[in-house]
Design a protein around this motif. Structure first.
Motif, PDB file in Angstrom:
ATOM      1  N   MET A 189       0.842  -1.197   0.000  1.00  0.00           N
ATOM      2  CA  MET A 189       0.000   0.000   0.000  1.00  0.00           C
ATOM      3  C   MET A 189       0.875   1.243   0.000  1.00  0.00           C
ATOM      4  SD  MET A 189      -3.197   0.910   0.327  1.00  0.00           S
ATOM      5  CE  MET A 189      -3.882   2.525   0.399  1.00  0.00           C
ATOM      6  N   HIS A 190       0.610   2.145  -0.956  1.00  0.00           N
ATOM      7  CA  HIS A 190       1.322   3.420  -1.055  1.00  0.00           C
ATOM      8  C   HIS A 190       0.283   4.538  -0.954  1.00  0.00           C
ATOM      9  CE1 HIS A 190       4.843   1.302  -2.782  1.00  0.00           C
ATOM     10  NE2 HIS A 190       3.936   0.585  -3.424  1.00  0.00           N
ATOM     11  N   GLY A 191       0.161   5.151   0.205  1.00  0.00           N
ATOM     12  CA  GLY A 191      -0.794   6.243   0.391  1.00  0.00           C
ATOM     13  C   GLY A 191      -0.109   7.591   0.265  1.00  0.00           C
ATOM     14  N   GLY A 192      -0.896   8.601  -0.053  1.00  0.00           N
ATOM     15  CA  GLY A 192      -0.369   9.959  -0.155  1.00  0.00           C
ATOM     16  C   GLY A 192       0.548  10.187  -1.341  1.00  0.00           C
ATOM     17  N   VAL A 193       0.381   9.382  -2.395  1.00  0.00           N
ATOM     18  CA  VAL A 193       1.205   9.506  -3.599  1.00  0.00           C
ATOM     19  C   VAL A 193       0.588  10.589  -4.497  1.00  0.00           C
ATOM     20  CG1 VAL A 193       2.014   8.285  -5.656  1.00  0.00           C
ATOM     21  CG2 VAL A 193       1.837   7.068  -3.479  1.00  0.00           C
ATOM     22  N   PRO A 194       1.389  11.531  -4.997  1.00  0.00           N
ATOM     23  CA  PRO A 194       0.819  12.533  -5.905  1.00  0.00           C
ATOM     24  C   PRO A 194       0.251  11.867  -7.167  1.00  0.00           C
ATOM     25  CG  PRO A 194       3.016  13.194  -5.179  1.00  0.00           C
ATOM     26  CD  PRO A 194       2.808  11.770  -4.744  1.00  0.00           C
ATOM     27  N   ILE A 195      -1.050  12.029  -7.377  1.00  0.00           N
ATOM     28  CA  ILE A 195      -1.723  11.470  -8.555  1.00  0.00           C
ATOM     29  C   ILE A 195      -2.672  12.520  -9.114  1.00  0.00           C
ATOM     30  CG2 ILE A 195      -3.347   9.725  -9.426  1.00  0.00           C
ATOM     31  CD1 ILE A 195      -2.371   7.817  -7.248  1.00  0.00           C
ATOM     32  N   VAL A 196      -2.590  12.734 -10.416  1.00  0.00           N
ATOM     33  CA  VAL A 196      -3.585  13.527 -11.131  1.00  0.00           C
ATOM     34  C   VAL A 196      -4.298  12.578 -12.070  1.00  0.00           C
ATOM     35  CG1 VAL A 196      -3.958  15.359 -12.810  1.00  0.00           C
ATOM     36  CG2 VAL A 196      -2.291  15.681 -10.999  1.00  0.00           C
ATOM     37  N   PHE A 197      -5.610  12.555 -12.014  1.00  0.00           N
ATOM     38  CA  PHE A 197      -6.423  11.695 -12.866  1.00  0.00           C
ATOM     39  C   PHE A 197      -7.495  12.561 -13.497  1.00  0.00           C
ATOM     40  CE2 PHE A 197      -9.802   8.752 -13.867  1.00  0.00           C
ATOM     41  CZ  PHE A 197      -9.153   7.606 -14.278  1.00  0.00           C
ATOM     42  N   ALA A 198      -7.612  12.535 -14.807  1.00  0.00           N
ATOM     43  CA  ALA A 198      -8.598  13.338 -15.538  1.00  0.00           C
ATOM     44  C   ALA A 198      -8.445  14.827 -15.228  1.00  0.00           C
ATOM     45  CB  ALA A 198     -10.019  12.865 -15.240  1.00  0.00           C
ATOM     46  N   GLY A 199      -7.193  15.241 -15.023  1.00  0.00           N
ATOM     47  CA  GLY A 199      -6.908  16.648 -14.824  1.00  0.00           C
ATOM     48  C   GLY A 199      -7.132  17.187 -13.430  1.00  0.00           C
ATOM     49  N   THR A 200      -7.515  16.318 -12.478  1.00  0.00           N
ATOM     50  CA  THR A 200      -7.735  16.798 -11.113  1.00  0.00           C
ATOM     51  C   THR A 200      -6.980  15.921 -10.111  1.00  0.00           C
ATOM     52  OG1 THR A 200      -9.641  15.446 -10.440  1.00  0.00           O
ATOM     53  CG2 THR A 200     -10.105  17.403 -11.792  1.00  0.00           C
ATOM     54  N   GLU A 201      -6.794  16.492  -8.929  1.00  0.00           N
ATOM     55  CA  GLU A 201      -6.159  15.757  -7.838  1.00  0.00           C
ATOM     56  C   GLU A 201      -7.199  15.200  -6.860  1.00  0.00           C
ATOM     57  OE1 GLU A 201      -2.601  17.629  -6.153  1.00  0.00           O
ATOM     58  OE2 GLU A 201      -2.612  18.982  -7.884  1.00  0.00           O
ATOM     59  N   ALA A 202      -8.436  15.061  -7.313  1.00  0.00           N
ATOM     60  CA  ALA A 202      -9.477  14.445  -6.490  1.00  0.00           C
ATOM     61  C   ALA A 202      -9.061  13.006  -6.178  1.00  0.00           C
ATOM     62  CB  ALA A 202     -10.811  14.477  -7.241  1.00  0.00           C
ATOM     63  N   PRO A 203      -9.644  12.394  -5.144  1.00  0.00           N
ATOM     64  CA  PRO A 203      -9.251  11.039  -4.775  1.00  0.00           C
ATOM     65  C   PRO A 203      -9.211  10.097  -5.977  1.00  0.00           C
ATOM     66  CG  PRO A 203     -10.746  11.907  -3.131  1.00  0.00           C
ATOM     67  CD  PRO A 203     -10.688  12.910  -4.246  1.00  0.00           C
ATOM     68  N   ALA A 204      -8.068   9.386  -6.087  1.00  0.00           N
ATOM     69  CA  ALA A 204      -7.848   8.482  -7.216  1.00  0.00           C
ATOM     70  C   ALA A 204      -6.891   7.383  -6.775  1.00  0.00           C
ATOM     71  CB  ALA A 204      -7.264   9.244  -8.401  1.00  0.00           C
ATOM     72  N   ALA A 205      -6.795   6.340  -7.610  1.00  0.00           N
ATOM     73  CA  ALA A 205      -5.886   5.240  -7.298  1.00  0.00           C
ATOM     74  C   ALA A 205      -5.428   4.554  -8.570  1.00  0.00           C
ATOM     75  CB  ALA A 205      -6.561   4.231  -6.377  1.00  0.00           C
ATOM     76  N   PHE A 206      -4.312   3.864  -8.450  1.00  0.00           N
ATOM     77  CA  PHE A 206      -3.772   3.014  -9.511  1.00  0.00           C
ATOM     78  C   PHE A 206      -3.291   1.732  -8.850  1.00  0.00           C
ATOM     79  CE2 PHE A 206      -0.075   1.368 -11.848  1.00  0.00           C
ATOM     80  CZ  PHE A 206      -0.713   1.061 -13.037  1.00  0.00           C
ATOM     81  N   ALA A 207      -3.515   0.606  -9.495  1.00  0.00           N
ATOM     82  CA  ALA A 207      -3.064  -0.665  -8.938  1.00  0.00           C
ATOM     83  C   ALA A 207      -2.467  -1.535 -10.024  1.00  0.00           C
ATOM     84  CB  ALA A 207      -4.219  -1.394  -8.272  1.00  0.00           C
ATOM     85  N   GLU A 208      -1.578  -2.421  -9.583  1.00  0.00           N
ATOM     86  CA  GLU A 208      -1.004  -3.444 -10.441  1.00  0.00           C
ATOM     87  C   GLU A 208      -1.196  -4.778  -9.741  1.00  0.00           C
ATOM     88  OE1 GLU A 208       2.885  -1.192 -12.236  1.00  0.00           O
ATOM     89  OE2 GLU A 208       3.005  -1.970 -10.182  1.00  0.00           O
ATOM     90  N   VAL A 209      -1.684  -5.758 -10.470  1.00  0.00           N
ATOM     91  CA  VAL A 209      -1.771  -7.125  -9.954  1.00  0.00           C
ATOM     92  C   VAL A 209      -0.822  -7.967 -10.798  1.00  0.00           C
ATOM     93  CG1 VAL A 209      -3.210  -9.175  -9.659  1.00  0.00           C
ATOM     94  CG2 VAL A 209      -4.146  -6.912  -9.151  1.00  0.00           C
ATOM     95  N   ILE A 210       0.083  -8.654 -10.117  1.00  0.00           N
ATOM     96  CA  ILE A 210       1.061  -9.511 -10.783  1.00  0.00           C
ATOM     97  C   ILE A 210       0.849 -10.923 -10.248  1.00  0.00           C
ATOM     98  CG2 ILE A 210       3.510  -9.917 -11.248  1.00  0.00           C
ATOM     99  CD1 ILE A 210       3.771  -6.901 -10.050  1.00  0.00           C
ATOM    100  N   SER A 211       0.798 -11.886 -11.130  1.00  0.00           N
ATOM    101  CA  SER A 211       0.636 -13.265 -10.692  1.00  0.00           C
ATOM    102  C   SER A 211       1.266 -14.193 -11.726  1.00  0.00           C
ATOM    103  CB  SER A 211      -0.850 -13.609 -10.533  1.00  0.00           C
ATOM    104  OG  SER A 211      -1.008 -14.908 -10.007  1.00  0.00           O
TER     105      SER A 211
END
Length: 115
Positions: A43-65
């Protein structure tokens, strides 16, 4: 060895992080069909992310298996992880991307060697 790397721009406290880690571990194990003892969630919280031009709550994930991924499994994982993010962090599913990697065994290391 399913691994979930989860990044969000929401600062996450220790209690919320622990809840997310536990919920995500159980979900990956159940949906992919591998024992919880093989699952890692980061878990990486507080990471600078802009999604759709805004800094509203957002997330990115990777699943590796190594195996276990596919169209129906990926869709179920995406839905389940989105539900966890909505419930625990109020991140709307429209502000979340997830990438799936089905890794060849020699491309993943463990215990001083590869699988």
């Amino acid at each position: 060895m399913p691994t979930l790397n989860l990044f969000t721009n929401i600062p996450v406290d220790a209690v919320t992080t622990s809840d997310i880690l536990k919920d995500a571990t159980k979900a990956l194990s159940k949906i992919i069909g591998k024992p919880e003892s093989y699952v890692m969630v980061v878990m990486h919280g507080g990471v600078p992310i802009v999604f759709a031009g805004t800094e509203a709550p957002a997330a990115f994930a990777e699943v590796i298996s190594i195996g276990g991924l596919g169209q129906s499994v990926n869709a179920k994982l995406s839905s389940t992880i989105a539900d966890i993010l909505q419930t625990k962090l109020s991140i709307d599913s429209s502000r979340f991307y997830i990438k799936f990697f089905d890794s060849p065994r020699p491309f993943f290391g463990f215990n001083g060697t590869t699988f």
